[in-house]
Design a protein around this motif. Structure first.
Motif, mmCIF file in Angstrom:
data_model
loop_
_atom_site.group_PDB
_atom_site.id
_atom_site.type_symbol
_atom_site.label_atom_id
_atom_site.label_comp_id
_atom_site.label_asym_id
_atom_site.label_seq_id
_atom_site.Cartn_x
_atom_site.Cartn_y
_atom_site.Cartn_z
ATOM 1 N N VAL A 32 15.829 -28.982 -46.307
ATOM 2 C CA VAL A 32 14.923 -27.795 -46.485
ATOM 3 C C VAL A 32 14.958 -27.550 -48.072
ATOM 4 C CG1 VAL A 32 14.307 -27.479 -44.372
ATOM 5 C CG2 VAL A 32 15.689 -26.084 -45.472
ATOM 6 N N ASP A 33 14.130 -26.969 -48.785
ATOM 7 C CA ASP A 33 14.307 -26.227 -49.940
ATOM 8 C C ASP A 33 14.246 -24.643 -49.570
ATOM 9 O OD1 ASP A 33 11.558 -25.359 -49.393
ATOM 10 O OD2 ASP A 33 10.604 -26.468 -50.843
ATOM 11 N N ASP A 37 10.716 -25.365 -46.622
ATOM 12 C CA ASP A 37 9.629 -26.402 -46.463
ATOM 13 C C ASP A 37 10.630 -27.981 -46.282
ATOM 14 O OD1 ASP A 37 7.540 -24.790 -46.786
ATOM 15 O OD2 ASP A 37 7.674 -25.147 -48.961
ATOM 16 N N VAL A 39 12.018 -31.201 -46.777
ATOM 17 C CA VAL A 39 12.022 -32.050 -47.874
ATOM 18 C C VAL A 39 12.519 -33.761 -47.577
ATOM 19 C CG1 VAL A 39 13.396 -32.789 -50.195
ATOM 20 C CG2 VAL A 39 12.725 -30.190 -49.451
ATOM 21 N N GLY A 40 13.307 -33.845 -46.584
ATOM 22 C CA GLY A 40 13.782 -35.159 -46.190
ATOM 23 C C GLY A 40 14.889 -34.905 -45.270
ATOM 24 N N PRO A 58 13.275 -38.701 -49.241
ATOM 25 C CA PRO A 58 12.168 -37.621 -49.187
ATOM 26 C C PRO A 58 11.186 -37.950 -47.902
ATOM 27 C CG PRO A 58 11.766 -39.001 -50.895
ATOM 28 C CD PRO A 58 13.148 -39.628 -50.162
ATOM 29 N N SER A 59 10.766 -36.932 -47.534
ATOM 30 C CA SER A 59 9.351 -36.937 -46.640
ATOM 31 C C SER A 59 8.361 -37.445 -47.329
ATOM 32 C CB SER A 59 9.089 -35.503 -46.061
ATOM 33 O OG SER A 59 10.123 -34.938 -45.474
ATOM 34 N N VAL A 62 6.335 -35.355 -50.123
ATOM 35 C CA VAL A 62 7.081 -35.025 -51.173
ATOM 36 C C VAL A 62 7.209 -35.794 -52.452
ATOM 37 C CG1 VAL A 62 9.466 -34.205 -51.744
ATOM 38 C CG2 VAL A 62 8.561 -33.592 -49.460
ATOM 39 N N SER A 66 9.700 -34.053 -58.414
ATOM 40 C CA SER A 66 9.671 -32.606 -58.105
ATOM 41 C C SER A 66 10.751 -31.855 -57.746
ATOM 42 C CB SER A 66 8.165 -32.065 -57.448
ATOM 43 O OG SER A 66 8.461 -32.393 -55.862
ATOM 44 N N LEU A 67 11.630 -32.827 -57.169
ATOM 45 C CA LEU A 67 12.910 -32.233 -56.481
ATOM 46 C C LEU A 67 13.819 -32.050 -57.624
ATOM 47 C CD1 LEU A 67 13.065 -34.354 -53.240
ATOM 48 C CD2 LEU A 67 12.290 -32.111 -53.230
ATOM 49 N N LEU A 72 18.921 -27.419 -52.491
ATOM 50 C CA LEU A 72 18.580 -27.899 -50.957
ATOM 51 C C LEU A 72 19.569 -27.584 -50.048
ATOM 52 C CD1 LEU A 72 17.451 -31.648 -51.840
ATOM 53 C CD2 LEU A 72 16.093 -29.519 -51.925
#
Length: 75
Positions: A32-33, A37, A39-40, A58-59, A62, A66-67, A72
């Motif tokens: 998650v971030d 949320d 993320v993957g 990544p999900s 996503v 942008s990551l 994380l």
């Protein structure tokens, strides 16, 4: 929550995360971030033992680019 580290780059459809130390979560751990949320998931561990890298798949919703630069966490 456990801090995974910072996303340093993307490669082959994965986010590459540099861990802050020797500790890292199991493969398949949800990532998650800072806003919690999804993320993957962690799919691989590689690099030096004292500070390895993690590959995060990544999900679907996503944007991988942008990551880069984000912190994380493992849920």
């Amino acid at each position: 929550m456990q801090k995974l580290g910072d996303v340093v780059r993307t490669a082959q459809g994965l986010a590459v995360v540099r861990t802050p130390g020797e500790e890292y979560p199991d493969l398949g751990t949800e990532v998650v971030d800072e806003q919690l949320d999804a993320v993957g998931r962690v799919v691989d561990v590689f690099g030096p033992v004292d500070r390895p890298y993690l590959a995060v798949s990544p999900s679907e919703d996503v944007a991988l680019a942008s990551l880069v630069g984000l912190k994380l966490y493992a849920r």
